[in-house]
Each structure stands twice: as structure tokens, then as C-alpha cells.
Design an enzyme around this catalytic site. Sequence first.
Site, PDB file in Angstrom:
ATOM      1  N   TRP A 192       0.835  -1.210   0.000  1.00 14.57           N
ATOM      2  CA  TRP A 192       0.000   0.000   0.000  1.00 14.57           C
ATOM      3  C   TRP A 192       0.865   1.253   0.000  1.00 14.57           C
ATOM      4  O   TRP A 192       0.571   2.217  -0.704  1.00 14.57           O
ATOM      5  CB  TRP A 192      -0.982  -0.013   1.177  1.00 14.57           C
ATOM      6  CG  TRP A 192      -1.889  -1.195   1.151  1.00 14.57           C
ATOM      7  CD1 TRP A 192      -2.022  -2.154   2.111  1.00 14.57           C
ATOM      8  CD2 TRP A 192      -2.792  -1.581   0.084  1.00 14.57           C
ATOM      9  NE1 TRP A 192      -2.942  -3.100   1.715  1.00 14.57           N
ATOM     10  CE2 TRP A 192      -3.426  -2.775   0.492  1.00 14.57           C
ATOM     11  CE3 TRP A 192      -3.115  -1.044  -1.159  1.00 14.57           C
ATOM     12  CZ2 TRP A 192      -4.362  -3.440  -0.306  1.00 14.57           C
ATOM     13  CZ3 TRP A 192      -4.053  -1.702  -1.955  1.00 14.57           C
ATOM     14  CH2 TRP A 192      -4.658  -2.876  -1.527  1.00 14.57           C
ATOM     15  N   ASP A 252      -1.988   6.819   6.117  1.00 16.10           N
ATOM     16  CA  ASP A 252      -2.975   5.838   5.657  1.00 16.10           C
ATOM     17  C   ASP A 252      -3.269   4.941   6.852  1.00 16.10           C
ATOM     18  O   ASP A 252      -2.419   4.155   7.264  1.00 16.10           O
ATOM     19  CB  ASP A 252      -2.391   5.039   4.485  1.00 16.10           C
ATOM     20  CG  ASP A 252      -3.316   3.917   4.022  1.00 16.10           C
ATOM     21  OD1 ASP A 252      -4.398   3.712   4.631  1.00 16.10           O
ATOM     22  OD2 ASP A 252      -2.960   3.233   3.032  1.00 16.10           O
ATOM     23  N   LYS A 270     -12.153  -2.051   6.355  1.00 12.57           N
ATOM     24  CA  LYS A 270     -11.321  -2.849   7.252  1.00 12.57           C
ATOM     25  C   LYS A 270     -11.867  -2.768   8.675  1.00 12.57           C
ATOM     26  O   LYS A 270     -12.296  -3.760   9.229  1.00 12.57           O
ATOM     27  CB  LYS A 270      -9.861  -2.371   7.217  1.00 12.57           C
ATOM     28  CG  LYS A 270      -9.259  -2.231   5.810  1.00 12.57           C
ATOM     29  CD  LYS A 270      -8.935  -3.551   5.163  1.00 12.57           C
ATOM     30  CE  LYS A 270      -8.608  -3.502   3.683  1.00 12.57           C
ATOM     31  NZ  LYS A 270      -7.635  -2.529   3.232  1.00 12.57           N
TER      32      LYS A 270
HETATM   33  C1  LIG Z   1      -6.983  -2.141   1.899  1.00 11.22           C
HETATM   34  C2  LIG Z   1      -5.984  -1.052   2.016  1.00 11.22           C
HETATM   35  C3  LIG Z   1      -5.848  -0.045   1.042  1.00 11.22           C
HETATM   36  C4  LIG Z   1      -6.649  -0.042  -0.227  1.00 11.22           C
HETATM   37  O1  LIG Z   1      -7.959   0.303   0.033  1.00 11.22           O
HETATM   38  P1  LIG Z   1      -9.060   0.439  -1.141  1.00 11.22           P
HETATM   39  O2  LIG Z   1     -10.203   1.042  -0.389  1.00 11.22           O
HETATM   40  O3  LIG Z   1      -9.336  -0.941  -1.645  1.00 11.22           O
HETATM   41  O4  LIG Z   1      -8.526   1.322  -2.202  1.00 11.22           O
HETATM   42  C5  LIG Z   1      -4.931   0.955   1.267  1.00 11.22           C
HETATM   43  N1  LIG Z   1      -4.175   0.983   2.369  1.00 11.22           N
HETATM   44  C6  LIG Z   1      -4.277   0.039   3.334  1.00 11.22           C
HETATM   45  C7  LIG Z   1      -3.412   0.129   4.546  1.00 11.22           C
HETATM   46  C8  LIG Z   1      -5.180  -1.003   3.182  1.00 11.22           C
HETATM   47  O5  LIG Z   1      -5.277  -1.947   4.132  1.00 11.22           O
END
Ligand SMILES: *Cc1c(COP(=O)(O)O)cnc(C)c1O
Length: 354
Positions: free
Chosen positions: A101, A168, A192
Site C-alpha cells: 500500500w 494511511d 477494514k
Molecule cells: C486495503 C488497504 C488499502 C486499499 O484500500 P481500497 O479502499 O481498496 O482502495 C490501502 N491501504 C491500506 C493500509 C489497506 O489496508
Amino acid sequence: MKIHNFSAGPAILPASVIEEAAAAVAEYQGTGLSILEVSHRSKEIVAVMDEARQLVKDLLGLGDDYGVLFLTGGASTQFFMSAMNLLNEDETACYIDTGTWSSKAIKEAKIFGGVNVLASSKDQNYNYIPKDWKVPANTKYLHITTNNTIYGTQFQALPETDSLLVADMSSDIFSRPFDANKVDLIYAGAQKNLGPAGTTLVIVRKEILGKVTRAIPTMLDYQVHIKKDSSFNTPPVYPIFVCLLTLRWIQAQGGLLAMQKQNEKKAALLYDEIDRNPFFSGTTAVEDRSCMNVTFVADSPAHEEAFLAYCTANGISGIKGHRSVGGFRASIYNAMPYESVVYLVELMQNFKPA
Ligand SMILES: *Cc1c(COP(=O)(O)O)cnc(C)c1O
């Protein structure tokens, strides 16, 4: 048979949230309509949006200097939207590369300005968090991925930097208290630890916006969404509503400190078994272990296959590791009951391969 959902995302939600969400699909608050068919301009939905924003601020201890947005496009859109809104072409942002990511965020930021990858754990398939680095002067912002969903590593504390800090937090937001006022921009895909897929939470300190010289398309401009309370266009009403239900649930459990206590208890139970059980071992540096995504491997490919089959036969869902790491990944987000972790640990103890 009860199914225990250890999936990394879309992921488990509290049972009470699922129940309330289902009821709202049938009929919402005496409107005689399903929540799916109520206008986003109605007073009922405006109230949902207002309460969701306020709860985010309350849980994180943030004031009116922050904007709270529920956007679309996933965290993946935030990889470029953050850089597009913050980074001029002649400026530099620093990134810590802790996995897939982060790498994707780095790739997108390069479109807009200078990118300095300060540290990376790629040399060891991202099984640790790099520690010996320092943010140089004149850095516009530092970007980190606080929890690395795929590898099972997590920053145990926010780093210090004189620059802006962008995080993030897709897979660990609301899992524990942290000083949110130290972060200038937070983004998190809801699916998540917060809600269903379909919306992304963005929390941004307002004063950092409006400082880039490039033209920003309207829909990609944070300032537009702040001004319009996330309703410049039709927002994803239902995913936001389910996020609101989860936020209320978190608050009712006692807030972030209560989440942390429960999450640490669950993680300790599982890691202790991984460390004790001769059939399994952990995959990450012990000091960087994630409280949300617990990764581990079996002592042989045959045992890996056998344990996976044993899990499936006994109602464990979503425990297969990401294809880039292999083995197992038990995602034990806020909504995962302690009892389900006990159940998984018992299966590990009872596992007797032929
Ligand atoms: C799942 C995830 C993403 C991607 O998320 P999307 O909503 O599918 O674009 C980005 N960063 C982290 C840390 C993730 O776990």
C-alpha cells in the site's frame, strides 16, 4: 455452524451493527421508505452525515480545525488525491515504504512532485518497520502507512516530524487512542475497521489546504467536499450510515481505550499461541507486530494445507494469508469478539496433523 470471519477486508462488523443496518434497509425511521431510497438531501440523511462527522471528531479528540469527509474511490484514490492537494511540483514529500500500500502511494505521489523514499523494509519482504530515519528539513509532508494489512506490521507510535504528517490508517483507525492532532491528513478505506466497502474516511486539517498552485478537478478537491459537507454530489449514503452505526458501537463500548484493551488482549492470546505451538511461527519482527492483522506460517507446506482445511471445516473464514506472504493472516479488527480468537487458538491447540 457459526462462521468466524477473520477476513482482512471487507471484514467483520459488530453483530448489532449488521442487525440495525438490515432493519434500516427494510424501513428507515418511520419514513415508510428503505434507507436505500431516501434522498441524500432529506433531513434524515443530513442528520446521519452530521452525526457521523461529529462522532469521528469526538472519538479522536479533534476540533473544528479539522474537516471530516466520507468520499468514494477507496483508499487507493487517496494515494493520489493527498499528493494532488498537498504537494507542489517543486516540493518534496517523504515516504516510508512498509509494503504494497505504501508503494502504491509512492507511485501516485510521483505524478505530482518530488518523492523521497526515506526508508523501506522491502529487503525483507516488509516483515518489519524501518526505524533509523530522519525527515530532512524542507519536507512538505511525511507519509506513513500505520498498519500494514498484508504483512502484519504496525507502527507502535506516530513518528516525530517537523513536516506535515499524512497517514494511511485504513486498517487500524479507531483501534486504539492516538494523538490525532499530530496528524494533518488521515485517510482510511472503511471496509477494514469501520464499515462496509464503498466509502473512505478522510480527516484533514483545514489550514493545510489551498496551498498548491495546480488546478484541481472539482471532485478531487478536499476544500470542495469540506464546504459541501461531503455532499457535493450524491454520497454513498448506505455505507456512511453503516459507518455511523459502527462509530456509535465503538463509543458505546467505551471508545478507543476500550477498543485498545480488547484488541491487545486478543492479539496477545493469538501471538502467545503462535510462539508456543511448534506447528506455527510468526512472520514479522516481534516489536512491530500488528494488533489488527496477525500473520503466521506453518512449519511445512503440507501442514499449512492441512490447517487451512481444518479451519474451513470448523467455521473459520478468511484466514488464508495474502498471496505475497503466504501462510495465514487472522484479522482481528475491533468487531472481532474475544471468544472467536479463543476458538481459533483452540483449533491451533487441537491441530494434530497426520
Ligand atoms: C486495503 C488497504 C488499502 C486499499 O484500500 P481500497 O479502499 O481498496 O482502495 C490501502 N491501504 C491500506 C493500509 C489497506 O489496508
